[in-house]
Design an enzyme around this catalytic site. Structure first.
Site, PDB file in Angstrom:
ATOM      1  N   GLU A 135       0.780  -1.136  -0.122  1.00 34.39           N
ATOM      2  CA  GLU A 135      -0.036   0.019   0.030  1.00 34.39           C
ATOM      3  C   GLU A 135       0.955   1.344  -0.018  1.00 34.39           C
ATOM      4  OE1 GLU A 135      -2.978  -0.196  -0.910  1.00 34.39           O
ATOM      5  OE2 GLU A 135      -3.586  -2.353  -0.278  1.00 34.39           O
ATOM      6  N   HIS A 144       0.018  -1.870  -9.866  1.00 34.86           N
ATOM      7  CA  HIS A 144      -0.041  -3.348  -9.554  1.00 34.86           C
ATOM      8  C   HIS A 144       0.972  -3.994 -10.415  1.00 34.86           C
ATOM      9  CE1 HIS A 144      -3.942  -3.312  -7.165  1.00 34.86           C
ATOM     10  NE2 HIS A 144      -2.910  -3.343  -6.262  1.00 34.86           N
TER      11      HIS A 144
END
Ligand SMILES: [Zn+2]
Ligand SMILES: [Zn+2]
Length: 183
Positions: A135, A144
């Site tokens: 995070e 990602h």
């Protein structure tokens, strides 16, 4: 020439979070982001984010409050909470981050399977550490990653989290280094 003070990243526990998580999370923050971790409560009550229908907490408004409430000297703030988090399109999330922003959050709620009694399980600690760095990675503009061993890989379940390593792949590492240089 004076060496600039290292950037501070706050770790903000909310609610009944295992205090034993703080040392390993701090260590990895220092290693990966070369920042000074500092444990400091920023928010205490998440009532404003509670969804009575789902009996879960909406993570996005929590991020806004975290960013607004964290001291200006802090580069980033990572909240750790034991409540179950969601965003409207998903049943639950392990965490959420402001992409390129200041705040992110990780929940221990879904990742504590196998955690029982006083002894804290290494597997559980590893999961929280990986998701915390993941995070925070988003707040440094990392997206990602398709490499399923990279810490920036998106995980659908605990098995995915256990399978990925605690390292950034070469590509994500370069992206992060570039971002850190720009600070
Ligand atoms: Zn992610
Ligand atoms: Zn990667």
């Amino acid at each position: 020439m004076k060496t600039p003070a290292p950037h501070r990243i706050l770790i903000a526990p909310i609610g009944d979070v295992d205090l034993q998580l703080l040392a390993p999370v701090s260590r990895e923050i220092q290693r990966v982001f070369r920042a000074l971790p500092e444990v400091r409560p920023v928010l205490s009550d998440l009532g404003f984010a509670f969804d009575a229908g789902r009996e879960q907490y909406h993570s996005t408004p929590i991020l806004h409050r975290l960013a607004a409430a964290s001291p200006p000297g802090a580069l980033r703030v990572l909240a750790l909470t034991d409540v179950d988090l969601f965003i409207p399109i998903l049943t639950h999330v392990y965490g959420e981050a402001q992409l390129g922003g200041k705040a992110c959050i990780v929940s221990t709620f879904r990742l504590n399977e196998g955690h029982s009694g006083m002894a804290i399980q290494k597997k559980y600690v590893d999961r929280i550490v990986k998701e915390a760095i993941h995070e925070l990675g988003h707040t440094f503009k990392l997206h990602h990653c398709p490499d399923h061993t990279c810490i920036m890989h998106y995980c659908r379940n605990e098995e995915d989290v256990d399978r990925k390593s605690d390292q950034l792949c070469r590509y994500c590492k370069i992206m992060l280094e570039d971002e850190i240089k720009r600070l």
